[in-house]
Design a protein around this motif. Structure first.
Motif, PDB file in Angstrom:
ATOM      1  N   LYS A   1      27.492 -18.665   2.094  1.00 33.68           N
ATOM      2  CA  LYS A   1      28.648 -18.089   1.377  1.00 33.68           C
ATOM      3  C   LYS A   1      30.046 -18.661   1.674  1.00 33.68           C
ATOM      4  CE  LYS A   1      30.735 -13.602  -0.234  1.00 33.68           C
ATOM      5  NZ  LYS A   1      30.300 -12.091  -0.124  1.00 33.68           N
ATOM      6  N   ALA A   2      30.065 -18.684   3.207  1.00 33.12           N
ATOM      7  CA  ALA A   2      31.535 -19.273   3.692  1.00 33.12           C
ATOM      8  C   ALA A   2      31.574 -20.623   3.148  1.00 33.12           C
ATOM      9  CB  ALA A   2      31.590 -18.995   5.093  1.00 33.12           C
ATOM     10  N   VAL A   3      30.626 -21.314   3.196  1.00 33.03           N
ATOM     11  CA  VAL A   3      30.560 -22.893   2.806  1.00 33.03           C
ATOM     12  C   VAL A   3      31.120 -22.868   1.303  1.00 33.03           C
ATOM     13  CG1 VAL A   3      29.341 -24.901   2.324  1.00 33.03           C
ATOM     14  CG2 VAL A   3      29.200 -23.766   4.284  1.00 33.03           C
TER      15      VAL A   3
ATOM     16  N   LEU B   1      34.568 -22.033   0.862  1.00 31.99           N
ATOM     17  CA  LEU B   1      35.536 -22.882   1.072  1.00 31.99           C
ATOM     18  C   LEU B   1      35.539 -24.153   0.162  1.00 31.99           C
ATOM     19  CD1 LEU B   1      34.836 -22.910   4.739  1.00 31.99           C
ATOM     20  CD2 LEU B   1      37.240 -22.918   3.847  1.00 31.99           C
ATOM     21  N   THR B   2      34.449 -24.299  -0.562  1.00 27.56           N
ATOM     22  CA  THR B   2      34.364 -25.523  -1.534  1.00 27.56           C
ATOM     23  C   THR B   2      35.248 -25.020  -2.817  1.00 27.56           C
ATOM     24  OG1 THR B   2      32.012 -25.674  -0.850  1.00 27.56           O
ATOM     25  CG2 THR B   2      32.714 -26.749  -3.170  1.00 27.56           C
ATOM     26  N   LYS B   3      35.204 -23.908  -3.189  1.00 28.17           N
ATOM     27  CA  LYS B   3      36.280 -23.322  -4.396  1.00 28.17           C
ATOM     28  C   LYS B   3      37.379 -23.773  -4.109  1.00 28.17           C
ATOM     29  CE  LYS B   3      35.445 -19.183  -5.397  1.00 28.17           C
ATOM     30  NZ  LYS B   3      35.605 -17.600  -5.952  1.00 28.17           N
ATOM     31  N   ILE B   4      37.973 -23.560  -2.652  1.00 23.50           N
ATOM     32  CA  ILE B   4      39.249 -24.180  -2.266  1.00 23.50           C
ATOM     33  C   ILE B   4      39.363 -25.666  -2.369  1.00 23.50           C
ATOM     34  CG2 ILE B   4      41.047 -24.331  -0.346  1.00 23.50           C
ATOM     35  CD1 ILE B   4      39.916 -21.497   0.398  1.00 23.50           C
ATOM     36  N   GLU B   5      38.447 -26.443  -1.925  1.00 23.68           N
ATOM     37  CA  GLU B   5      38.256 -27.791  -1.916  1.00 23.68           C
ATOM     38  C   GLU B   5      38.572 -28.205  -3.420  1.00 23.68           C
ATOM     39  OE1 GLU B   5      35.044 -31.564  -0.985  1.00 23.68           O
ATOM     40  OE2 GLU B   5      34.691 -29.664  -0.744  1.00 23.68           O
ATOM     41  N   ARG B   6      37.698 -27.351  -4.505  1.00 27.39           N
ATOM     42  CA  ARG B   6      37.991 -27.822  -5.831  1.00 27.39           C
ATOM     43  C   ARG B   6      39.472 -27.777  -6.226  1.00 27.39           C
ATOM     44  NH1 ARG B   6      35.814 -23.076  -9.189  1.00 27.39           N
ATOM     45  NH2 ARG B   6      37.712 -22.407  -8.308  1.00 27.39           N
ATOM     46  N   ASN B   7      40.069 -26.577  -5.801  1.00 25.71           N
ATOM     47  CA  ASN B   7      41.398 -26.351  -6.247  1.00 25.71           C
ATOM     48  C   ASN B   7      42.316 -27.411  -5.683  1.00 25.71           C
ATOM     49  OD1 ASN B   7      40.417 -24.015  -7.437  1.00 25.71           O
ATOM     50  ND2 ASN B   7      41.185 -22.652  -5.608  1.00 25.71           N
ATOM     51  N   GLU B   8      42.253 -27.972  -4.441  1.00 24.54           N
ATOM     52  CA  GLU B   8      42.926 -28.863  -3.981  1.00 24.54           C
ATOM     53  C   GLU B   8      42.792 -30.121  -4.914  1.00 24.54           C
ATOM     54  OE1 GLU B   8      41.694 -28.717   0.176  1.00 24.54           O
ATOM     55  OE2 GLU B   8      42.855 -27.462   0.667  1.00 24.54           O
ATOM     56  N   PHE B   9      41.487 -30.329  -5.122  1.00 25.01           N
ATOM     57  CA  PHE B   9      41.287 -31.601  -5.893  1.00 25.01           C
ATOM     58  C   PHE B   9      42.036 -31.503  -7.248  1.00 25.01           C
ATOM     59  CE2 PHE B   9      38.713 -32.741  -9.780  1.00 25.01           C
ATOM     60  CZ  PHE B   9      38.678 -34.342  -9.631  1.00 25.01           C
TER      61      PHE B   9
ATOM     62  N   SER C   1      31.901 -34.867  -6.666  1.00 25.21           N
ATOM     63  CA  SER C   1      30.770 -34.344  -5.579  1.00 25.21           C
ATOM     64  C   SER C   1      31.435 -33.865  -4.564  1.00 25.21           C
ATOM     65  CB  SER C   1      29.723 -35.264  -5.298  1.00 25.21           C
ATOM     66  OG  SER C   1      29.037 -35.762  -6.382  1.00 25.21           O
ATOM     67  N   PHE C   2      31.868 -32.498  -4.332  1.00 25.08           N
ATOM     68  CA  PHE C   2      32.658 -31.949  -3.327  1.00 25.08           C
ATOM     69  C   PHE C   2      31.872 -31.917  -2.021  1.00 25.08           C
ATOM     70  CE2 PHE C   2      34.443 -29.909  -7.223  1.00 25.08           C
ATOM     71  CZ  PHE C   2      35.684 -30.458  -7.149  1.00 25.08           C
ATOM     72  N   GLU C   3      32.403 -32.151  -0.941  1.00 22.63           N
ATOM     73  CA  GLU C   3      31.698 -32.284   0.400  1.00 22.63           C
ATOM     74  C   GLU C   3      31.119 -30.738   0.423  1.00 22.63           C
ATOM     75  OE1 GLU C   3      31.529 -34.638   2.484  1.00 22.63           O
ATOM     76  OE2 GLU C   3      32.340 -36.019   0.656  1.00 22.63           O
TER      77      GLU C   3
ATOM     78  N   TYR D   1      29.696 -28.789  -1.634  1.00 18.81           N
ATOM     79  CA  TYR D   1      28.503 -29.086  -2.530  1.00 18.81           C
ATOM     80  C   TYR D   1      27.330 -29.696  -1.556  1.00 18.81           C
ATOM     81  CZ  TYR D   1      30.529 -27.399  -6.722  1.00 18.81           C
ATOM     82  OH  TYR D   1      31.209 -26.620  -7.864  1.00 18.81           O
ATOM     83  N   LYS D   2      27.572 -31.045  -1.059  1.00 16.05           N
ATOM     84  CA  LYS D   2      26.678 -31.652  -0.135  1.00 16.05           C
ATOM     85  C   LYS D   2      26.258 -30.955   0.620  1.00 16.05           C
ATOM     86  CE  LYS D   2      29.127 -35.838  -1.419  1.00 16.05           C
ATOM     87  NZ  LYS D   2      29.857 -37.124  -0.855  1.00 16.05           N
ATOM     88  N   LYS D   3      27.055 -30.216   1.599  1.00 17.57           N
ATOM     89  CA  LYS D   3      26.664 -29.369   2.692  1.00 17.57           C
ATOM     90  C   LYS D   3      25.829 -28.179   2.445  1.00 17.57           C
ATOM     91  CE  LYS D   3      28.924 -26.760   6.633  1.00 17.57           C
ATOM     92  NZ  LYS D   3      28.262 -27.915   7.880  1.00 17.57           N
ATOM     93  N   LEU D   4      26.051 -27.620   1.288  1.00 21.22           N
ATOM     94  CA  LEU D   4      25.175 -26.427   0.774  1.00 21.22           C
ATOM     95  C   LEU D   4      23.964 -27.028   0.409  1.00 21.22           C
ATOM     96  CD1 LEU D   4      26.011 -23.512   0.199  1.00 21.22           C
ATOM     97  CD2 LEU D   4      26.381 -23.954  -1.995  1.00 21.22           C
ATOM     98  N   LYS D   5      23.880 -28.102  -0.341  1.00 27.62           N
ATOM     99  CA  LYS D   5      22.646 -28.648  -0.566  1.00 27.62           C
ATOM    100  C   LYS D   5      21.695 -29.042   0.450  1.00 27.62           C
ATOM    101  CE  LYS D   5      20.407 -32.067  -3.405  1.00 27.62           C
ATOM    102  NZ  LYS D   5      20.561 -33.150  -4.665  1.00 27.62           N
ATOM    103  N   LYS D   6      22.187 -29.432   1.498  1.00 27.28           N
ATOM    104  CA  LYS D   6      21.735 -30.205   2.612  1.00 27.28           C
ATOM    105  C   LYS D   6      21.389 -29.091   3.662  1.00 27.28           C
ATOM    106  CE  LYS D   6      22.400 -33.654   6.431  1.00 27.28           C
ATOM    107  NZ  LYS D   6      23.600 -34.528   7.000  1.00 27.28           N
ATOM    108  N   GLU D   7      22.121 -28.075   3.871  1.00 26.59           N
ATOM    109  CA  GLU D   7      21.687 -27.325   4.873  1.00 26.59           C
ATOM    110  C   GLU D   7      21.366 -25.737   4.595  1.00 26.59           C
ATOM    111  OE1 GLU D   7      24.919 -27.427   7.935  1.00 26.59           O
ATOM    112  OE2 GLU D   7      25.514 -29.389   7.586  1.00 26.59           O
ATOM    113  N   TYR D   8      21.608 -25.579   3.271  1.00 22.63           N
ATOM    114  CA  TYR D   8      21.288 -24.160   3.061  1.00 22.63           C
ATOM    115  C   TYR D   8      20.600 -23.980   1.633  1.00 22.63           C
ATOM    116  CZ  TYR D   8      25.070 -23.855   6.371  1.00 22.63           C
ATOM    117  OH  TYR D   8      25.721 -23.691   7.733  1.00 22.63           O
TER     118      TYR D   8
END
Length: 747
Positions: free
Chosen positions: A686-688, A691-699, A714-716, A718-725
């Motif tokens: 959930k925290a990741v 944080l990705t929503k904020i990464e998207r807003n910054e983009f 492909s936000f970082e 998203y990659k972390k969420l898919k890889k680890e969770y």
């Protein structure tokens, strides 16, 4: 009476005639006209003759007009009152106004008229109990009206598109033989009143016949015997139309100018139809003019389309008392205003930035108006004094302007609009004369005039025609500029709001302290009445800025003072952090607790204190991250920054406030803190994602974002969420609710 033309009209062949032809492309600008915010001179104030009204300067086809966008569509009503009045006098009041209007102007009278004509034809004149058909005049009235209405089959038809045949429908023309029958009636009629009407009806019949040249032939052989009345000039306009179709532009234009000069009801029509193809056409038409009046009318039309200043000069030299001068002067003034006066709409929500470009005043116009005003030999010297005075204010010659206005007061019409128009320019001169503002002198001296001027802001000017918008805005600008030069930031802001005024904390405190003063002079009260920011807005503004800086305790102190804003209820739950950003969804969702601005801040402070006490650090960090996220541009609590000073609404945020409202700085900090103390992968996932929503807003706020081209990467996160969770339930929830993430996972 002598022929008014240089020679009888000789025609070439004619096929199809278009009567009304425009030769000048006039732009249309919707329902709004240019003078709403750029003009200060109302032509209605001094041109009393209504026949000129549609010829006042406008961006539309005609000024005001009877129809949409200033088109002249008054053709069916133009002569109604005159026709009824003439028949009423002729009949000796034996038929009422209401009945005359019914028979003459209403199509629904055709059945009644048919029954009356049967009575007349059967010679049973006593059968109609309502009208005495034994009276020759009454009988003649019905016979004439019946014949006139029979022409409507030809006069009221026009071409239209036939979808069945994919072609235009044909026009219906009267046969020349039928028109000739009407001419025969004219020839046999002895009664002068009826003969005049049958003359016009004959002209009309020939004009709508298969050979419209016959209208000119008939006109030429009869016009010398006619009185120069309204009927005559209506007939003359038909002749001008035929000539125009035959490309005899010189005489066509000359005739339209004669109609313009002598038939006020056709003044707009004559202007519309006047159409020299080139300068030689106009000069040749001038050569046909035998009198100064005829020459002046040609120049009056020239002034409408080409050069109103040259037209004024030429007409004045011909006849200083010519009636057309005043209408041309209003056009010249209004056209000059459209070039001199300008407004910067970027300041609409704060105060319109108005500019008076006196260097753009037409020098030839200035010289001509000054010359005529000094000569004092026109029909309306007060109009020229007012115009000259107005131009002197613009040029900065305030004493000269004042003298002109004093002269104008001596013979100005005794109407409210005329007097208000003069006073408007006197106030303009009074304000423009100011070089410095001080409590003892200028402020108290100018106050009554400004109160009068600004009172029109509340009246909206709808019924008076007085144009005050520009000078109200200009006065605010001018007074604000004087205060700014004097270093008085507070009063400069009161008269003209600036977007960045409150970004300076020192100026914010100055305004707050000024508004807190107990003793207020009349000038203070007036200045503050123009200002749309109050102490509530300032306290609220300070609280909002402190909140975005995460100074919650100080923010609460300021918001407590904002008695109105602190109780504003937020639309959504500001502590929710959903997968989708959907303001409308959050606003309609059930909320067990509704938060006001103040209770929201107090709850945030409570959660902050709990976090500091190490109580459920993950949940409290997430809640604070959600709170800061939702009060940003991207969240469900935009209402939190609803404030007159910030003044940012909708999807566009001004550069001045982008750093504050687009920032997710503290959201990011609290979500990162939550990730650090997360107890399991569900919490981390959930925290990741948050944080990705904020990464998207910054983009979204980088040059990389190009709507409709590059609106997703492909936000970082998203990659972390898919890889680890990928094994978490939250991961599946994101796939189900977030289309972008689903696309990323499945590509």
């Amino acid at each position: 009476m002598a022929n008014i033309f240089s020679r009888p009209v000789i025609l070439v062949s004619s096929t199809f005639l278009i009567v009304v032809t425009t030769f000048f492309s006039l732009c249309s600008d919707g329902d709004w006209d240019w003078f709403e915010y750029s003009s200060s001179f109302a032509p209605e104030a001094y041109v009393q003759d209504k026949s000129y009204e549609q010829l006042f300067y406008s961006v539309n086809m005609f000024y005001g007009g009877d129809g949409y966008d200033g088109y002249d569509d008054g053709h069916s009503q133009r002569f109604g009152e005159t026709i009824i009045a003439d028949w009423k006098q002729y009949l000796g009041n034996k038929i009422s106004d209401k009945e005359l209007k019914y028979f003459i102007l209403s199509d629904s009278s055709n059945v009644s008229l048919g029954r009356i004509m049967k009575n007349i034809s059967s010679k049973n004149k006593t059968a109609n109990k309502k009208y005495d058909l034994t009276n020759e005049k009454i009988k003649s009235f019905f016979i004439f009206i019946n014949l006139a209405k029979s022409l409507e089959e030809y006069t009221n038809n026009s071409t239209s598109w036939d979808y069945n045949t994919d072609s235009t429908t044909a026009m219906i023309f009267m046969s020349v033989a039928e028109a000739k029958k009407i001419e025969n009636i004219y020839n046999l009629t002895q009664d002068p009143f009826l003969k005049n009407r049958y003359w016009f009806l004959t002209m009309k019949a020939y004009f709508y016949s298969k050979n419209r040249n016959e209208a000119v032939t008939f006109f030429n052989k009869t016009q010398a015997k006619l009185d120069r009345n309204e009927m005559f000039y209506r007939g003359l306009s038909y002749v001008a139309g035929v000539l125009y179709k035959n490309k005899d532009y010189v005489r066509s234009n000359f005739m339209y100018s004669v109609v313009f000069d002598n038939c006020p009801k056709l003044r707009t029509v004559a202007t519309y139809c006047f159409h020299p193809q080139n300068d030689n056409d106009f000069k040749s038409a001038l050569n046909l003019a035998k009198t100064d009046s005829q020459k002046a009318s040609l120049w009056a039309l020239y002034g409408y389309y080409a050069d109103e200043v040259e037209a004024i000069n030429q007409i004045y030299n011909l006849d200083p008392k010519n009636a057309h001068l005043d209408y041309l002067l209003t056009r010249a003034i209004n056209l000059a205003e459209s070039k001199i006066n300008s407004s910067d709409w970027n300041y609409y929500d704060y105060g319109t930035k108005t500019t008076l470009k006196n260097e753009d005043l037409n020098d030839k116009l200035y010289q001509v108006v000054s010359k005529i005003a000094k000569a004092k030999n026109t029909k309306t010297p007060y109009v020229w004094n007012i115009a000259a005075g107005y131009f002197e204010v613009i040029k900065g010659n305030n004493n000269v302007a004042s003298n002109y206005f004093i002269q104008a007061e001596k013979d100005i019409p005794n109407t409210k609009l005329a007097k208000d128009q003069l006073k408007l320019f006197q106030v303009f001169n009074e304000v423009a004369s100011l070089k410095k503002l001080d409590v003892v002198g200028s402020e108290n001296k100018i106050l009554p005039s400004l109160k009068w001027l600004f009172s029109f802001q509340k009246k909206n000017n709808d019924s008076s025609y007085l144009r005050t918008n520009f000078l109200i805005n200009w006065s605010r600008n001018y007074i604000a500029s004087l205060y700014k030069k004097q270093g008085n930031d507070v009063f400069s802001e009161l008269f003209l709001r600036e977007k960045d005024f409150y970004l300076n904390p020192d100026r914010t405190e100055k305004m707050q302290n000024y508004l807190l003063k107990d003793k207020k002079s009349d000038w203070d009260i007036f200045a503050q009445s123009l200002y749309n920011v109050n102490l509530n807005d300032i306290y609220d503004y300070k609280a909002i800025k402190l909140t975005y800086n995460n100074q919650l305790q100080n923010a609460i102190v300021e918001l407590e003072k904002a008695k109105e804003s602190k109780e504003m209820i937020l639309d959504g739950n500001p502590f929710n952090g959903n997968i989708k950003d959907c303001n409308d969804c959050d606003h309609i969702a059930y909320q067990k607790t509704k938060y006001s601005k103040l209770s929201f801040l107090k709850k945030m402070l409570e959660i902050q204190n709990n976090l500091k006490s190490n109580n459920d650090k993950y949940s409290n960090a997430i809640l604070l991250g959600n709170a800061f996220y939702n009060m940003s541009f991207y969240g469900n609590a935009r209402l939190f920054y609803d404030n007159k000073i910030i003044n940012q609404y909708g999807n566009y945020i001004d550069d001045l406030y982008q750093n504050m409202l687009f920032s997710n700085k503290f959201s990011k900090q609290y979500y990162q803190d939550a990730f650090k103390v997360a107890r399991d992968n569900e919490q981390k996932a959930k925290a990741v994602y948050l944080l990705t929503k904020i990464e998207r807003n910054e983009f979204y706020n980088t040059p990389l974002f190009k709507p409709y081209e590059v609106d997703y990467i492909s936000f970082e996160g998203y990659k972390k969420l898919k890889k680890e969770y990928a094994t978490t339930k939250y991961y599946q929830d994101v796939i189900n609710e977030c289309g972008y993430f689903s696309t990323f996972v499945n590509k």
